[in-house]
Write a protein that holds these residues in place. Structure first.
Motif, PDB file in Angstrom:
ATOM      1  N   LEU A   6     106.371  55.523  46.843  1.00  0.00           N
ATOM      2  CA  LEU A   6     107.538  56.370  46.578  1.00  0.00           C
ATOM      3  C   LEU A   6     107.129  57.755  46.076  1.00  0.00           C
ATOM      4  O   LEU A   6     107.827  58.742  46.317  1.00  0.00           O
ATOM      5  CB  LEU A   6     108.450  55.692  45.559  1.00  0.00           C
ATOM      6  CG  LEU A   6     109.161  54.417  46.035  1.00  0.00           C
ATOM      7  CD1 LEU A   6     109.947  53.797  44.894  1.00  0.00           C
ATOM      8  CD2 LEU A   6     110.075  54.707  47.216  1.00  0.00           C
ATOM      9  N   ARG A   7     106.000  57.815  45.376  1.00  0.00           N
ATOM     10  CA  ARG A   7     105.514  59.116  44.887  1.00  0.00           C
ATOM     11  C   ARG A   7     104.740  59.878  45.948  1.00  0.00           C
ATOM     12  O   ARG A   7     104.548  61.089  45.824  1.00  0.00           O
ATOM     13  CB  ARG A   7     104.630  58.908  43.647  1.00  0.00           C
ATOM     14  CG  ARG A   7     105.379  58.573  42.382  1.00  0.00           C
ATOM     15  CD  ARG A   7     104.470  58.700  41.186  1.00  0.00           C
ATOM     16  NE  ARG A   7     103.511  57.602  41.123  1.00  0.00           N
ATOM     17  CZ  ARG A   7     103.628  56.547  40.330  1.00  0.00           C
ATOM     18  NH1 ARG A   7     104.676  56.420  39.549  1.00  0.00           N
ATOM     19  NH2 ARG A   7     102.717  55.597  40.318  1.00  0.00           N
ATOM     20  N   TYR A   8     104.274  59.193  46.976  1.00  0.00           N
ATOM     21  CA  TYR A   8     103.383  59.787  47.961  1.00  0.00           C
ATOM     22  C   TYR A   8     103.927  61.069  48.594  1.00  0.00           C
ATOM     23  O   TYR A   8     103.205  62.075  48.659  1.00  0.00           O
ATOM     24  CB  TYR A   8     103.063  58.764  49.050  1.00  0.00           C
ATOM     25  CG  TYR A   8     102.027  59.237  50.047  1.00  0.00           C
ATOM     26  CD1 TYR A   8     100.691  58.902  49.884  1.00  0.00           C
ATOM     27  CD2 TYR A   8     102.371  60.011  51.148  1.00  0.00           C
ATOM     28  CE1 TYR A   8      99.716  59.335  50.781  1.00  0.00           C
ATOM     29  CE2 TYR A   8     101.419  60.453  52.051  1.00  0.00           C
ATOM     30  CZ  TYR A   8     100.095  60.116  51.855  1.00  0.00           C
ATOM     31  OH  TYR A   8      99.147  60.553  52.746  1.00  0.00           O
ATOM     32  N   PRO A   9     105.181  61.100  49.078  1.00  0.00           N
ATOM     33  CA  PRO A   9     105.647  62.307  49.788  1.00  0.00           C
ATOM     34  C   PRO A   9     105.678  63.563  48.928  1.00  0.00           C
ATOM     35  O   PRO A   9     105.641  64.675  49.465  1.00  0.00           O
ATOM     36  CB  PRO A   9     107.068  61.919  50.242  1.00  0.00           C
ATOM     37  CG  PRO A   9     107.079  60.426  50.243  1.00  0.00           C
ATOM     38  CD  PRO A   9     106.194  60.033  49.112  1.00  0.00           C
ATOM     39  N   LEU A  10     105.753  63.403  47.596  1.00  0.00           N
ATOM     40  CA  LEU A  10     105.888  64.563  46.716  1.00  0.00           C
ATOM     41  C   LEU A  10     104.786  64.614  45.675  1.00  0.00           C
ATOM     42  O   LEU A  10     104.922  65.324  44.662  1.00  0.00           O
ATOM     43  CB  LEU A  10     107.252  64.528  46.009  1.00  0.00           C
ATOM     44  CG  LEU A  10     108.483  64.300  46.909  1.00  0.00           C
ATOM     45  CD1 LEU A  10     109.733  64.159  46.065  1.00  0.00           C
ATOM     46  CD2 LEU A  10     108.632  65.442  47.897  1.00  0.00           C
ATOM     47  N   ALA A  11     103.677  63.891  45.903  1.00  0.00           N
ATOM     48  CA  ALA A  11     102.663  63.728  44.867  1.00  0.00           C
ATOM     49  C   ALA A  11     101.942  65.031  44.531  1.00  0.00           C
ATOM     50  O   ALA A  11     101.611  65.275  43.378  1.00  0.00           O
ATOM     51  CB  ALA A  11     101.654  62.668  45.292  1.00  0.00           C
ATOM     52  N   ASP A  12     101.684  65.870  45.512  1.00  0.00           N
ATOM     53  CA  ASP A  12     101.005  67.138  45.265  1.00  0.00           C
ATOM     54  C   ASP A  12     101.471  68.161  46.293  1.00  0.00           C
ATOM     55  O   ASP A  12     102.311  67.870  47.144  1.00  0.00           O
ATOM     56  CB  ASP A  12      99.481  66.974  45.297  1.00  0.00           C
ATOM     57  CG  ASP A  12      99.003  66.281  46.569  1.00  0.00           C
ATOM     58  OD1 ASP A  12      99.491  66.633  47.663  1.00  0.00           O
ATOM     59  OD2 ASP A  12      98.148  65.383  46.481  1.00  0.00           O
TER      60      ASP A  12
END
Length: 226
Positions: A6-12
Protein backbone atom coordinates in the motif's frame (compact mmCIF):
# COMPACT_ATOMS: atom_id res chain seq x y z
CA UNK A 1 3.55 -7.38 3.09
CA UNK A 2 0.19 -5.63 2.68
CA UNK A 3 1.32 -2.39 4.29
CA UNK A 4 4.47 -2.31 2.18
CA UNK A 5 2.39 -2.79 -0.97
CA UNK A 6 0.00 0.00 0.00
CA UNK A 7 2.94 2.33 0.62
CA UNK A 8 4.75 1.31 -2.56
CA UNK A 9 3.10 3.73 -5.06
CA UNK A 10 3.94 6.77 -2.91
CA UNK A 11 6.99 5.57 -0.98
CA UNK A 12 9.51 7.97 -2.54
CA UNK A 13 9.89 10.47 -5.37
CA UNK A 14 10.79 7.82 -7.96
CA UNK A 15 7.77 5.67 -7.18
CA UNK A 16 5.51 8.70 -6.99
CA UNK A 17 6.67 9.75 -10.45
CA UNK A 18 6.02 6.23 -11.74
CA UNK A 19 2.52 6.20 -10.31
CA UNK A 20 1.87 9.61 -11.87
CA UNK A 21 3.01 8.21 -15.24
CA UNK A 22 0.53 5.34 -14.81
CA UNK A 23 -2.22 7.87 -14.18
CA UNK A 24 -1.23 9.94 -17.21
CA UNK A 25 -1.21 6.82 -19.42
CA UNK A 26 -4.69 5.85 -18.22
CA UNK A 27 -5.99 9.38 -18.78
CA UNK A 28 -4.62 9.53 -22.33
CA UNK A 29 -5.88 6.04 -23.19
CA UNK A 30 -9.35 6.79 -21.81
CA UNK A 31 -9.56 10.10 -23.67
CA UNK A 32 -8.65 8.45 -26.98
CA UNK A 33 -11.16 5.65 -26.47
CA UNK A 34 -13.92 8.15 -25.64
CA UNK A 35 -13.05 10.16 -28.73
CA UNK A 36 -13.23 6.99 -30.83
CA UNK A 37 -16.65 6.28 -29.37
CA UNK A 38 -17.91 9.63 -30.59
CA UNK A 39 -16.82 8.78 -34.12
CA UNK A 40 -18.79 5.53 -34.21
CA UNK A 41 -19.85 4.15 -36.70
CA UNK A 42 -17.41 6.06 -38.92
CA UNK A 43 -14.26 4.11 -39.85
CA UNK A 44 -12.17 7.08 -38.75
CA UNK A 45 -12.48 5.77 -35.19
CA UNK A 46 -9.67 3.33 -36.04
CA UNK A 47 -7.09 6.14 -35.80
CA UNK A 48 -7.69 7.10 -32.13
CA UNK A 49 -8.08 3.44 -31.19
CA UNK A 50 -4.69 2.65 -32.67
CA UNK A 51 -3.20 5.66 -30.89
CA UNK A 52 -4.74 4.43 -27.62
CA UNK A 53 -2.54 1.33 -27.86
CA UNK A 54 0.54 3.46 -27.15
CA UNK A 55 -0.46 4.67 -23.65
CA UNK A 56 -1.93 1.23 -22.92
CA UNK A 57 1.43 -0.41 -23.63
CA UNK A 58 3.17 2.27 -21.57
CA UNK A 59 0.88 1.47 -18.65
CA UNK A 60 1.51 -2.26 -19.03
CA UNK A 61 5.24 -1.65 -19.19
CA UNK A 62 5.20 0.37 -15.98
CA UNK A 63 3.16 -2.28 -14.16
CA UNK A 64 5.36 -5.00 -15.61
CA UNK A 65 8.43 -3.37 -14.09
CA UNK A 66 6.75 -3.43 -10.67
CA UNK A 67 5.77 -7.09 -11.15
CA UNK A 68 9.35 -7.91 -12.07
CA UNK A 69 10.52 -6.36 -8.80
CA UNK A 70 12.71 -3.80 -10.57
CA UNK A 71 10.53 -0.75 -10.00
CA UNK A 72 9.19 1.55 -12.70
CA UNK A 73 11.25 1.28 -15.90
CA UNK A 74 12.03 4.19 -18.25
CA UNK A 75 9.22 4.52 -20.79
CA UNK A 76 11.09 5.08 -24.04
CA UNK A 77 13.19 1.90 -24.00
CA UNK A 78 13.08 -1.41 -25.80
CA UNK A 79 13.08 -3.35 -22.52
CA UNK A 80 9.89 -1.60 -21.40
CA UNK A 81 8.23 -2.46 -24.70
CA UNK A 82 9.28 -6.10 -24.27
CA UNK A 83 7.85 -6.19 -20.75
CA UNK A 84 4.58 -4.71 -22.00
CA UNK A 85 4.43 -7.27 -24.81
CA UNK A 86 5.05 -10.14 -22.41
CA UNK A 87 2.37 -8.93 -20.03
CA UNK A 88 -0.11 -8.45 -22.87
CA UNK A 89 0.67 -11.89 -24.27
CA UNK A 90 0.25 -13.78 -21.02
CA UNK A 91 -2.96 -11.83 -20.30
CA UNK A 92 -4.36 -12.85 -23.68
CA UNK A 93 -3.58 -16.52 -23.03
CA UNK A 94 -4.96 -16.70 -19.49
CA UNK A 95 -7.89 -14.28 -19.67
CA UNK A 96 -9.23 -15.18 -23.12
CA UNK A 97 -10.83 -18.47 -21.95
CA UNK A 98 -12.69 -16.61 -19.21
CA UNK A 99 -13.90 -13.95 -21.65
CA UNK A 100 -15.04 -16.56 -24.18
CA UNK A 101 -16.90 -18.51 -21.49
CA UNK A 102 -18.72 -15.44 -20.19
CA UNK A 103 -19.67 -14.27 -23.69
CA UNK A 104 -20.83 -17.75 -24.70
CA UNK A 105 -22.95 -18.13 -21.58
CA UNK A 106 -24.49 -14.70 -22.12
CA UNK A 107 -25.22 -15.47 -25.76
CA UNK A 108 -26.96 -18.76 -24.95
CA UNK A 109 -29.15 -17.10 -22.34
CA UNK A 110 -29.94 -14.01 -24.44
CA UNK A 111 -30.68 -15.94 -27.63
CA UNK A 112 -33.52 -17.87 -26.01
CA UNK A 113 -32.47 -21.20 -27.51
CA UNK A 114 -32.95 -23.01 -24.20
CA UNK A 115 -36.51 -24.30 -23.49
CA UNK A 116 -38.36 -22.49 -20.72
CA UNK A 117 -38.64 -25.69 -18.69
CA UNK A 118 -34.86 -25.92 -18.51
CA UNK A 119 -34.17 -22.21 -18.37
CA UNK A 120 -33.50 -21.97 -14.64
CA UNK A 121 -31.26 -25.02 -14.50
CA UNK A 122 -29.35 -24.00 -17.62
CA UNK A 123 -28.86 -20.44 -16.40
CA UNK A 124 -27.52 -21.66 -13.06
CA UNK A 125 -25.19 -24.15 -14.74
CA UNK A 126 -23.84 -21.63 -17.24
CA UNK A 127 -23.38 -18.97 -14.56
CA UNK A 128 -21.54 -21.42 -12.32
CA UNK A 129 -19.29 -22.61 -15.15
CA UNK A 130 -18.48 -19.03 -16.21
CA UNK A 131 -17.71 -18.08 -12.60
CA UNK A 132 -15.43 -21.07 -12.03
CA UNK A 133 -13.51 -20.51 -15.26
CA UNK A 134 -13.13 -16.79 -14.53
CA UNK A 135 -11.88 -17.37 -10.98
CA UNK A 136 -9.46 -20.10 -12.08
CA UNK A 137 -8.01 -17.99 -14.89
CA UNK A 138 -7.87 -14.91 -12.70
CA UNK A 139 -6.07 -16.83 -9.95
CA UNK A 140 -3.40 -18.33 -12.21
CA UNK A 141 -2.81 -15.24 -14.34
CA UNK A 142 -0.84 -13.08 -11.84
CA UNK A 143 1.68 -15.84 -11.10
CA UNK A 144 2.23 -16.46 -14.80
CA UNK A 145 2.51 -12.69 -15.39
CA UNK A 146 5.25 -12.30 -12.76
CA UNK A 147 7.28 -15.15 -14.25
CA UNK A 148 6.67 -13.85 -17.78
CA UNK A 149 7.96 -10.31 -17.16
CA UNK A 150 11.01 -11.71 -15.37
CA UNK A 151 11.99 -14.66 -17.54
CA UNK A 152 10.11 -14.27 -20.82
CA UNK A 153 6.72 -15.13 -22.25
CA UNK A 154 7.52 -18.79 -22.81
CA UNK A 155 8.56 -19.21 -19.19
CA UNK A 156 5.30 -17.61 -18.06
CA UNK A 157 3.28 -20.10 -20.10
CA UNK A 158 5.01 -23.20 -18.70
CA UNK A 159 3.47 -25.26 -15.93
CA UNK A 160 6.38 -24.45 -13.60
CA UNK A 161 5.26 -20.83 -13.56
CA UNK A 162 2.18 -21.86 -11.59
CA UNK A 163 3.82 -23.90 -8.86
CA UNK A 164 3.75 -20.99 -6.42
CA UNK A 165 -0.03 -20.69 -6.66
CA UNK A 166 -0.40 -23.51 -4.11
CA UNK A 167 1.15 -21.38 -1.38
CA UNK A 168 -0.69 -19.53 1.34
CA UNK A 169 1.34 -16.36 0.76
CA UNK A 170 0.36 -16.19 -2.90
CA UNK A 171 -3.28 -16.80 -2.05
CA UNK A 172 -3.36 -13.96 0.47
CA UNK A 173 -1.51 -11.66 -1.94
CA UNK A 174 -3.96 -12.55 -4.71
CA UNK A 175 -6.95 -11.83 -2.49
CA UNK A 176 -5.55 -8.45 -1.48
CA UNK A 177 -4.66 -7.52 -5.06
CA UNK A 178 -8.07 -8.63 -6.32
CA UNK A 179 -9.85 -6.48 -3.76
CA UNK A 180 -7.77 -3.45 -4.76
CA UNK A 181 -8.42 -3.91 -8.47
CA UNK A 182 -12.13 -4.72 -8.14
CA UNK A 183 -12.76 -1.73 -5.88
CA UNK A 184 -10.82 0.52 -8.27
CA UNK A 185 -12.80 -0.52 -11.36
CA UNK A 186 -16.08 -0.44 -9.43
CA UNK A 187 -15.39 3.13 -8.36
CA UNK A 188 -14.47 4.06 -11.91
CA UNK A 189 -17.66 2.51 -13.31
CA UNK A 190 -19.84 4.19 -10.69
CA UNK A 191 -18.66 7.74 -11.40
CA UNK A 192 -20.05 9.97 -14.08
CA UNK A 193 -17.82 10.94 -16.96
CA UNK A 194 -16.28 14.44 -16.98
CA UNK A 195 -16.57 14.86 -13.23
CA UNK A 196 -14.14 15.41 -10.37
CA UNK A 197 -15.25 12.07 -8.95
CA UNK A 198 -14.24 10.32 -12.18
CA UNK A 199 -10.79 11.93 -12.03
CA UNK A 200 -10.38 10.86 -8.40
CA UNK A 201 -11.54 7.35 -9.28
CA UNK A 202 -8.99 7.19 -12.10
CA UNK A 203 -6.26 8.31 -9.71
CA UNK A 204 -7.32 5.59 -7.29
CA UNK A 205 -7.31 3.12 -10.19
CA UNK A 206 -3.69 3.95 -11.04
CA UNK A 207 -2.66 3.72 -7.37
CA UNK A 208 -4.54 0.44 -6.81
CA UNK A 209 -2.98 -1.31 -9.81
CA UNK A 210 0.54 -0.31 -8.77
CA UNK A 211 -0.09 -1.48 -5.19
CA UNK A 212 -1.63 -4.72 -6.47
CA UNK A 213 1.38 -5.36 -8.74
CA UNK A 214 3.78 -4.79 -5.84
CA UNK A 215 1.73 -7.10 -3.61
CA UNK A 216 1.65 -9.88 -6.20
CA UNK A 217 5.39 -9.61 -6.87
CA UNK A 218 6.07 -9.92 -3.16
CA UNK A 219 3.60 -12.80 -2.86
CA UNK A 220 5.34 -14.78 -5.59
CA UNK A 221 8.75 -14.13 -4.04
CA UNK A 222 7.61 -15.24 -0.60
CA UNK A 223 5.77 -18.43 -1.47
CA UNK A 224 5.22 -20.70 1.53
CA UNK A 225 3.19 -23.84 0.98
CA UNK A 226 0.26 -24.80 3.15
Amino acid sequence: MFLDALRYPLADRTRLDGTAKCLAALLLCGALVRFAGRLWPDWSLAAPLLLAVIPLLAWLGLLGGVLAGDGFPPLATGSTARIAGRLFGVAAVYLLPAAVTVVAAGYVVASGTVPDALGGVTLATLATAALLVTVACGYLFPAAAVVSVREGLRAGLRRDALRGTASSTYFLAWVGATVLVVVAWSALAATAARSVAALLALGWCAYAHVAAAALLAEGVDRTAYW
